[in-house]
Motif scaffolding. Structure first.
Motif, PDB file in Angstrom:
ATOM      1  N   LYS A  64       0.826  -1.208   0.000  1.00 62.98           N
ATOM      2  CA  LYS A  64       0.000   0.000   0.000  1.00 62.98           C
ATOM      3  C   LYS A  64       0.861   1.259   0.000  1.00 62.98           C
ATOM      4  O   LYS A  64       0.490   2.277  -0.597  1.00 62.98           O
ATOM      5  CB  LYS A  64      -0.955  -0.027   1.195  1.00 62.98           C
ATOM      6  CG  LYS A  64      -2.026  -1.100   1.044  1.00 62.98           C
ATOM      7  CD  LYS A  64      -3.066  -1.048   2.143  1.00 62.98           C
ATOM      8  CE  LYS A  64      -4.163  -2.083   1.876  1.00 62.98           C
ATOM      9  NZ  LYS A  64      -5.215  -2.066   2.926  1.00 62.98           N
ATOM     10  N   GLN A  65       2.021   1.198   0.632  1.00 62.55           N
ATOM     11  CA  GLN A  65       2.945   2.324   0.579  1.00 62.55           C
ATOM     12  C   GLN A  65       3.494   2.511  -0.834  1.00 62.55           C
ATOM     13  O   GLN A  65       3.660   3.636  -1.309  1.00 62.55           O
ATOM     14  CB  GLN A  65       4.096   2.117   1.564  1.00 62.55           C
ATOM     15  CG  GLN A  65       3.741   2.401   3.004  1.00 62.55           C
ATOM     16  CD  GLN A  65       3.360   3.865   3.216  1.00 62.55           C
ATOM     17  OE1 GLN A  65       4.012   4.784   2.721  1.00 62.55           O
ATOM     18  NE2 GLN A  65       2.267   4.085   3.950  1.00 62.55           N
ATOM     19  N   THR A  66       3.769   1.405  -1.491  1.00 59.73           N
ATOM     20  CA  THR A  66       4.276   1.464  -2.866  1.00 59.73           C
ATOM     21  C   THR A  66       3.285   2.186  -3.770  1.00 59.73           C
ATOM     22  O   THR A  66       3.670   2.974  -4.639  1.00 59.73           O
ATOM     23  CB  THR A  66       4.528   0.043  -3.406  1.00 59.73           C
ATOM     24  OG1 THR A  66       5.549  -0.577  -2.614  1.00 59.73           O
ATOM     25  CG2 THR A  66       4.973   0.074  -4.866  1.00 59.73           C
ATOM     26  N   TYR A  67       2.002   1.924  -3.554  1.00 62.17           N
ATOM     27  CA  TYR A  67       0.959   2.534  -4.379  1.00 62.17           C
ATOM     28  C   TYR A  67       0.245   3.673  -3.638  1.00 62.17           C
ATOM     29  O   TYR A  67      -0.924   3.950  -3.894  1.00 62.17           O
ATOM     30  CB  TYR A  67      -0.047   1.469  -4.811  1.00 62.17           C
ATOM     31  CG  TYR A  67       0.489   0.560  -5.897  1.00 62.17           C
ATOM     32  CD1 TYR A  67       0.650   1.029  -7.192  1.00 62.17           C
ATOM     33  CD2 TYR A  67       0.857  -0.757  -5.616  1.00 62.17           C
ATOM     34  CE1 TYR A  67       1.154   0.215  -8.189  1.00 62.17           C
ATOM     35  CE2 TYR A  67       1.361  -1.581  -6.609  1.00 62.17           C
ATOM     36  CZ  TYR A  67       1.506  -1.090  -7.894  1.00 62.17           C
ATOM     37  OH  TYR A  67       2.016  -1.893  -8.888  1.00 62.17           O
ATOM     38  N   SER A  68       0.977   4.354  -2.782  1.00 62.96           N
ATOM     39  CA  SER A  68       0.373   5.424  -1.985  1.00 62.96           C
ATOM     40  C   SER A  68      -0.024   6.637  -2.822  1.00 62.96           C
ATOM     41  O   SER A  68      -0.763   7.502  -2.349  1.00 62.96           O
ATOM     42  CB  SER A  68       1.325   5.858  -0.867  1.00 62.96           C
ATOM     43  OG  SER A  68       2.549   6.347  -1.402  1.00 62.96           O
TER      44      SER A  68
END
Length: 383
Positions: A355-359
């Protein structure tokens, strides 16, 4: 439910894992073992491996053995060496140096061996192909031919390039949109793609020397043994590099060779692969302007590695257009859907990392399915 399409699907390695294809982590060991079974351990591959290990020790104080090398790091080392011609006259060809060529052809062979025939594909691939519309675009980072086999099995037409043209001129052409086809853009190439550019160059060189026999070539002058067919058809511009690329129809015959006789058109699995993107550069043209008038963006099995900035920029622009340009856009009563992400994550830490990667995606306009690609994932994507 969106039954008219106009969606973009971005597909990574996780899409192919349920079919039995190796992960990136498995691929290095499989390729190394295959090279050694064919050529032994005194090869350009092993000499390059020794140099890379020494490089890591000398510059990063990292101690490695032949068995714990990271394939992408090693290929990045080779790509820099080759692209800058650091080896001078020992640089073999535009396709790569000796170690790169060995790695690429055995990557192709191993992935081919692990790819099921259409009748043995897991059901999720058939269901995925059945649900696609001819207004959908697939952007895939995989070398395999699973998607092509699934579409052929269900009888759905597709093409492997952006546009057909009715006619062309020096600056482009007139688009021919008469054929309804799913568009598949293989940004990193494919294990069944081979180029005849060097062969045509050899023919021209022979003619200049008044030598009228055709040069030898294991694919393009071999009694049509592997049945190469052009990747593109119809009118093309004279400078289109895709016109040199051919797909092999008899892929089984080619890869059943103990030592495959040619190297597929695939970009190295490295951090530097973008410098070799020119043959496929037209696949990228305009992607940063896409998304605004699409009805869905879906990402399957692609964890967006930190070093793939070129893909991050592309996805960021595409998804930004999708989310912030006419979010209320509808077509035939169909509205835009959430950005849907399918991946396989078990731990809370891994889920948070994804989810951080696609934040950069609005949390209120995104949805995740984290049990891997499956029939349930297909329902999640298309419902």
């Amino acid at each position: 439910m969106n039954n008219i399409g106009y969606r973009i699907f971005v597909i990574g390695a996780g899409f192919s894992v349920p079919a039995g294809l190796p992960t990136a982590a498995e691929l290095y060991g499989l390729v190394k073992s295959r090279i050694e079974s064919v050529y032994g351990t005194d090869t350009k591959f092993h000499r390059s491996l020794d140099e890379f290990i020494d490089y890591k020790q000398s510059t990063c104080n990292v101690t490695l053995t032949h068995d714990d090398v990271d394939l992408e790091e090693f290929m990045s080392f080779l790509d820099i060496e080759h692209y800058l011609w650091l080896e001078g006259s020992d640089t073999l060809s535009s396709k790569g140096n000796g170690a790169q060529l060995l790695i690429k052809k055995f990557i192709g062979q191993i992935i081919h061996e692990r790819t099921p025939v259409a009748t043995n594909l897991p059901q999720e691939y058939i269901e995925f192909a059945q649900n696609l519309k001819t207004t959908d675009v697939i952007i895939t980072l995989n070398y395999d031919v699973i998607l092509e086999r699934a579409l052929e099995f269900v009888g759905k037409p597709y093409r492997l390039f952006t546009h057909r043209f009715k006619s062309t001129h020096d600056y482009g052409g007139t688009i021919d949109d008469n054929k309804e086809e799913v568009v598949i853009l293989k940004l990193h190439g494919s294990l069944d793609w081979f180029t005849n550019e060097d062969y045509l160059g050899s023919i021209a060189a022979f003619k200049k020397q008044n030598y009228h026999e055709l040069p030898r070539d294991p694919i393009f002058n071999n009694n049509n043994k592997y049945a190469p067919i052009p990747l593109v058809d119809g009118s093309r511009t004279s400078d289109d590099p895709l016109k040199f690329i051919h797909r092999l129809s008899n892929l089984d015959s080619f890869y059943e060779n103990f030592d495959p006789p040619s190297v597929p058109m695939i970009l190295s699995p490295s951090h530097m692969k973008i410098v070799y993107a020119n043959p496929f550069i037209s696949f990228w043209h305009g992607l940063g302007m896409s998304g605004g008038f699409n009805l869905g963006i879906n990402i399957i099995g692609f964890s967006l590695p930190e070093h793939d900035d070129y893909l991050r920029v592309c996805l960021y622009k595409m998804i930004k257009n999708y989310l912030y340009f006419q979010w209320d856009f509808t077509l035939n009563g169909v509205e835009k859907d959430n950005v849907k992400i399918v991946d396989y994550r078990v731990t809370d830490e891994a889920i948070e990392q994804l989810k951080q990667t696609y934040s950069f995606i609005d949390e209120q306009k995104s949805a995740f399915y984290l049990k891997g690609f499956s029939s349930d994932a297909v329902k999640f994507l298309f419902d």
